[in-house]
Each structure stands twice: as C-alpha cells, then as structure tokens.
Design an enzyme around this catalytic site. Structure first.
Site, PDB file in Angstrom:
ATOM      1  N   CYS A   1     -36.118 -43.627  39.655  1.00  0.00           N
ATOM      2  CA  CYS A   1     -37.531 -43.014  39.381  1.00  0.00           C
ATOM      3  C   CYS A   1     -37.677 -43.505  38.003  1.00  0.00           C
ATOM      4  CB  CYS A   1     -37.464 -41.608  39.670  1.00  0.00           C
ATOM      5  SG  CYS A   1     -39.333 -40.922  39.829  1.00  0.00           S
TER       6      CYS A   1
ATOM      7  N   LYS B   1     -27.843 -40.296  38.832  1.00  0.00           N
ATOM      8  CA  LYS B   1     -29.167 -40.197  37.735  1.00  0.00           C
ATOM      9  C   LYS B   1     -28.641 -39.514  36.490  1.00  0.00           C
ATOM     10  CE  LYS B   1     -34.289 -39.635  37.385  1.00  0.00           C
ATOM     11  NZ  LYS B   1     -35.319 -39.055  37.996  1.00  0.00           N
TER      12      LYS B   1
ATOM     13  N   GLU C   1     -35.595 -43.151  46.495  1.00  0.00           N
ATOM     14  CA  GLU C   1     -35.203 -41.865  46.015  1.00  0.00           C
ATOM     15  C   GLU C   1     -35.290 -40.707  47.052  1.00  0.00           C
ATOM     16  OE1 GLU C   1     -35.771 -39.159  42.103  1.00  0.00           O
ATOM     17  OE2 GLU C   1     -37.462 -40.489  42.828  1.00  0.00           O
TER      18      GLU C   1
END
Length: 535
Positions: A400, A350, A285
């Site tokens: 994440c 995301k 990430e």
C-alpha cells in the site's frame, strides 16, 4: 505589533498558489501537472512581499493549507465511511493533516522573506534547496509525503527523468529553483526596498535550467524505448486479479468464502485463456480477509490453485505469530508468496504502518477510533524486508502506501530486488483522486531505482511501471477483473541509488553554507550605512 492584514493582491496570489497545487495534482476536475510549479512561486511571492516574518509565516501557511485541503479532501472518507465518525468530526481530521503539511509552506515563505535582499540567482538556488530539504525532512518526520511536487509531475514522465539521479525530492528542488529563477523579476521585494540587481540574468538562467531538465528527460526517454511486452529470460508474465470487494463488507465473516471464490474464479478464468502461460499471479493487499496460515477450510483451496496451475501466487492476508510468554499474538499485514506446489515460499510483513488504518498511536488510543482499524486489530510492524525469491525473481515488496517512501524502495533494491511489487487497497477512498495520486507517487520508485514496478490493487488502479516511470499497463477501477501484463527484471543500480545516502546531508550543508556565507548577506547592513539609502 499589530498583524498585517492580507492585502487584496496577496490574497489573489495565495488563492492562485492554492489552485495551482490542486490543479497540478490529480483531482476531480482537470489536472495539468506543470501548473504545480506556480505553487512554490506563489509561496515565494507571499514571503518576499510580506511586511514581516509573522505575515510571511501566516500567508505561506494559509496558501498551502487551502491547496492541500482541496487536494486531500478524500481523507475524510475513511474516517466517516469506515470509522463511523460524523462529518463534524471527520472533516477536522483531514484539516488537521493538511494543517501539519502546510507548515512546510509556511517555512518556505519565511525563507523567501529572509532571503529577499539576496541576489536573484542566490535567492532562487537557496529556496530550491529549502524545498528539497523541507520535502525530505517532512516526509521522515510526519510520515505522510503525499504532496510531493514530483508526484504531481509524474503523469508527464518527461518532467521527472531527473529523479534517477536526484530522487523525487531532489528533483523537486531543482524544478522549484528553475521556476523561481524564471519568476525572479515577478517576485519583487517590498516596495520600500530597491529591486535586486541581476533579475534579467536570473530569468535567462531559469529558462536555461528548464531547457536542461527537459532535454535530459527527452534524452533518457529516447534512449529507452517504451515497450509493454519485454521479452527474453529477464522478463515475466504477470496476472493481476482485482476482486473489487467493498471495504465495509470485506471483514465480515460471512464474506470470507465469497471472497475466496471470487478470486479463485477470476484467476482460473484468466489462466484458462492462456493455458501455456506460467505467470506471477498477484492478488492485492488483504485480498484474503482471514488468517491464511490458520484457516483449514479456505486456505487449501488457494494453495490448490497454485498447484493446479503450476504458477507462483503472491497474495495479501493477515498473518499471526505467537511469542513465548505473551498472551496476545502479533498480527501482521502480510504478503505471502506461494510456489507452484502450493506451499509458502516466503512472506513479507509491512514495516511502515498507516496511522488509524492499521494501528492507533499510543497518544490517541481511544475506543471510538478503533473502528478505523482493518478488521483484525492493531498490526505489528514487520522487521524482515528481504526480497521474496522464486527462481530468477527477487520481489522487492511494498504494501500500500509504503510505495510513496523513497527509502523503502531504496532498501529493497539494496537487498537485491530485481523488480518492485506494491500490493495495495485503495478501496478506502471511493471514487476520488486518491487512487490516481497514489499511483503516480508510487511510480516514482521505479524511476529512482531503475526497476520495473508491479502494482496490484483491490479496486484499482493496477499498473505496470517501467524503469523510466512510464505506465505500460493501467487498469480501470471498481470492477472485478483480471489483467495480463509483462514486465522485466533488472539489477543495475541507478545513479540515485548510489547517491541517495549523501543527498540530504549534502543538501543541508550546501543550504547552510549559502545561507550563512553566500553573497549579499550583509546587504541590509550596507544599505543602512549608505547615506540616502531607502529605509
């Protein structure tokens, strides 16, 4: 009415429950996953033995708060180290989150108090359902399901195999029910009330349910032998690259070239060791701390890597899109998939952002909190969640802490993902248990969805998880490195994938039915009407 003080015995039980929570999850001292089952037992004991509802609420909340604060102390680090807040303000931030999560323990203890005169088997079953519902609902409402009981059990895969049918939250409810059945005679009602009948049978049922859970786990693990090197057309080589870049330094403009050269050097060096391999290369990430699509100096070097090595490259970097008539562009936490020719094949943005880390809630949009944001400002939620495709790969992307939400992995599998990929950056939390807790919470998604899971990180822990929740690769932490691994591709849905939409509604209906109409609901009234009954 005066508040009942916390007795010595209640204080000891509350402390034991808090220690069980802390020791059950990965921590800085020693972890023993089964100990976490004493946590709900302690909460139930506190509720049953509380003199009134208010005491049950308070005692359950304090027990949960103490254990949760110990397990989540690391939340203070990003607030202090990255956000720059003094410890006097950083510590209350962690306490606030732990206090919100502790409301679940408070409600659970209240439920145990309200059900204390029900038959032991019903008391345990209903409380197991309560635990399942509370975990699921709090995960959806608070958006931080970090202290999921199954997450503590996940380091021992034998204990969590039932998640392929019930999911992590449903399995947690079953384990809580089993633990409470075993403890039915220990969790006595108040001294002034007669002890419930059937305690011995409840204990036997608890041991039988425990044996059933363990037998199912052993059966599932035996049926799928562990292999770290799957072969055949439905398998692939994977190369994880960890830059170990300091979170406090990565967003400095001067670090951009150095970071790119670091990742290029590690990747080229690893590929040179296996020149015949064409792996999926995974960078973590925000591995690239700049707008990858709009950088004319450094982006071509990254694309050249994919083209020269003839390998697909998955990497994290901020993305930007402009909308007509809007001055400020939308910024995304993005995962790019580059093809062997260096061109972008697809990207994923995301969708579940981290409060304070990637955006500020509107009600807390204060200037001094902006330092917590990851260098590029406030991110925008992504809306496109389809898998990223390359040949026979369909990568179901999670970024994440999206890996701790069951319904996100459920959506990726529903859209055709044949492997789950979580790219993450746990550099925020330093050398604390947070990375290990995060790893095992994420590993449950592989088990729930019957998919292999790849987890690529900046500072560790990178891992490969097989569909039974076992780690076939576990990397180290805090060193720049490249890790080779293999994984498999699967499309068959798990039982949980089919049942997931019905589990929470079904659990709520069953809970309501047993609570309102289950046996023993009128026990108190009947006892009052019986001459000579205890008051």
């Amino acid at each position: 009415m005066t508040r009942a003080p916390l007795s010595l015995s209640a204080g000891a039980v509350a402390l034991a429950g808090a220690c069980a929570l802390w020791l059950g999850f990965p921590n800085d001292l020693a972890s023993l996953p089964p100990l976490v089952l004493l946590w709900p037992v302690a909460l139930a004991w506190l509720g049953v033995n509380a003199p009134d509802r208010g005491a049950a609420l308070r005692r359950g909340w304090l027990c949960h708060l103490a254990g949760g604060t110990a397990a989540l102390y690391w939340l203070t680090l990003p607030v202090h180290n990255v956000g720059g807040l003094p410890w006097a303000l950083a510590v209350p931030c962690a306490l606030f989150i732990a206090a919100c999560l502790a409301l679940a323990g408070s409600l659970f203890a209240l439920a145990a108090h309200e059900l204390r005169r029900r038959p032991p088997w019903l008391w345990a079953v209903v409380l197991g359902l309560c635990w399942f519902v509370l975990e699921d609902v709090f995960a959806r409402v608070l958006g931080f399901p970090w202290l999921s009981l199954s997450g503590a059990l996940a380091p021992w895969p034998l204990l969590v195999q039932g998640a392929d049918v019930l999911g992590a939250y449903g399995l947690a409810g079953v384990w809580v029910g089993a633990a409470l059945l075993c403890a039915a005679t220990a969790c006595r009602p108040p001294a002034q009330a007669a002890p419930p009948r059937g305690g011995r049978h409840a204990v036997l049922a608890g041991f039988a349910l425990t044996a059933l859970l363990l037998s199912y786990g052993a059966l599932r693990l035996t049926a799928t032998p562990l292999t770290a090197d799957p072969s055949g057309p439905d398998s692939l080589d994977v190369l994880f690259v960890e830059g170990n870049v300091d979170q406090n330094q990565k967003w400095l403009p001067a670090m951009q070239r150095q970071t790119v050269e670091l990742y290029l050097g590690l990747t080229y060096g690893a590929l040179a060791l296996r020149p015949e391999a064409r792996p999926l290369v995974v960078w973590p990430e925000t591995a690239l701390p700049f707008f990858f699509e709009n950088n004319p100096l450094l982006a071509p070097k990254v694309r050249e890597l994919a083209a020269r090595s003839q390998t697909p490259l998955l990497l994290g970097a901020p993305g930007m899109e402009r909308r007509p008539g809007v001055r400020e562009p939308d910024i995304y936490n993005r995962a790019f998939l580059l093809g062997p020719d260096g061109r972008t094949l697809a990207h994923y943005d995301k969708e579940h952002l981290v409060p304070f880390g990637e955006y500020l809630p509107s009600w807390l949009n204060w200037k001094f909190l902006e330092a917590l944001l990851q260098g590029v400002g406030v991110y925008t939620e992504g809306t496109t969640t389809a898998p990223l495709h390359y040949r026979n790969l369909a990568l179901g992307m999670l970024i994440c802490y999206e890996g701790i939400f069951p319904w996100l992995a459920q959506d990726r599998a529903a859209q055709g993902a044949n492997i789950l990929v979580d790219i993450s950056n746990d550099g925020w939390f330093g050398a604390t248990p947070a990375a290990r807790q995060h790893l095992y919470l994420t590993a449950l998604r592989a088990l729930e969805q019957n998919r292999w899971l790849l987890r690529g990180t900046n500072t560790g822990i990178s891992a490969v998880v097989d569909p039974r929740g076992r780690l076939t690769l576990r990397g180290g932490q805090f060193r720049a490195q490249a890790l080779w691994a293999r994984a498999g591709l699967q499309t068959a849905p798990s039982p949980y994938h089919r049942l997931a939409p019905w589990l929470l509604p079904g659990g709520l209906l069953l809970l309501a039915g047993l609570w309102l109409w289950g046996p023993g609901r009128d026990a108190r009234t009947a006892r009052r009407r019986t001459p000579g009954a205890a008051a």
